[in-house]
Design an enzyme around this catalytic site. Sequence first.
Site, PDB file in Angstrom:
ATOM      1  N   ASN A   1      31.087  26.775  31.739  1.00 36.09           N
ATOM      2  CA  ASN A   1      30.705  25.902  32.832  1.00 36.09           C
ATOM      3  C   ASN A   1      29.774  24.826  32.282  1.00 36.09           C
ATOM      4  OD1 ASN A   1      28.884  28.213  32.617  1.00 36.09           O
ATOM      5  ND2 ASN A   1      27.907  27.564  34.528  1.00 36.09           N
TER       6      ASN A   1
ATOM      7  N   CYS B   1      33.804  24.306  36.097  1.00 34.04           N
ATOM      8  CA  CYS B   1      33.678  25.744  35.850  1.00 34.04           C
ATOM      9  C   CYS B   1      34.316  26.111  34.511  1.00 34.04           C
ATOM     10  CB  CYS B   1      34.350  26.534  36.969  1.00 34.04           C
ATOM     11  SG  CYS B   1      33.628  26.267  38.600  1.00 34.04           S
TER      12      CYS B   1
ATOM     13  N   GLU C   1      36.483  28.448  33.795  1.00 28.66           N
ATOM     14  CA  GLU C   1      37.918  28.714  33.885  1.00 28.66           C
ATOM     15  C   GLU C   1      38.713  27.417  33.766  1.00 28.66           C
ATOM     16  OE1 GLU C   1      35.402  29.730  35.756  1.00 28.66           O
ATOM     17  OE2 GLU C   1      35.992  31.364  37.078  1.00 28.66           O
TER      18      GLU C   1
ATOM     19  N   CYS D   1      38.822  27.297  41.311  1.00 27.73           N
ATOM     20  CA  CYS D   1      39.359  27.817  40.046  1.00 27.73           C
ATOM     21  C   CYS D   1      40.592  28.680  40.280  1.00 27.73           C
ATOM     22  CB  CYS D   1      38.296  28.596  39.279  1.00 27.73           C
ATOM     23  SG  CYS D   1      37.092  27.503  38.491  1.00 27.73           S
TER      24      CYS D   1
END
Length: 145
Positions: free
Chosen positions: A50, A61, A63, A97
């Site tokens: 992140n 983020c 991900e 996400c």
Amino acid sequence: MTMAETVDANERELVETALKAMKQAYCPYSKFPVGAALLTKDGTVFSGVNVENASYGGTICAERSAVVSAVTNGHREFKAIAIATELEEPASPCGLCRQFLVEFGNYDVILVSSTSKRIVKSTVRDLLPGAFTPKSLDKHAGNSA
């Protein structure tokens, strides 16, 4: 989602990569580091963290950071993603996400706590039931692709 006591060797490597990446997170505002490790169909691993921004909407983020890196390098098919946080219980990805992950199909999700070492296994589809996917657009346009 199911609690997992153990992971196989490939999953363990992915978890370790996510834990290592988490240490590189840039999170001066939330103080909530997250690391991700994304395994592509061909076995390549991309990590992400992140990265926060003073303009909170500019934050990305871990991900999505990992997925963007993989896509930038020509990958579109994934086998698994490991996501690490410092929370006592493994944390699930945020809604944005989840939608970002499902864009590329259904694959394994391994959530891990760096403090308790607890691991939860799931899939993208289990995290986002009834997902709106590229196929949803095909159905809308009357295409059968």
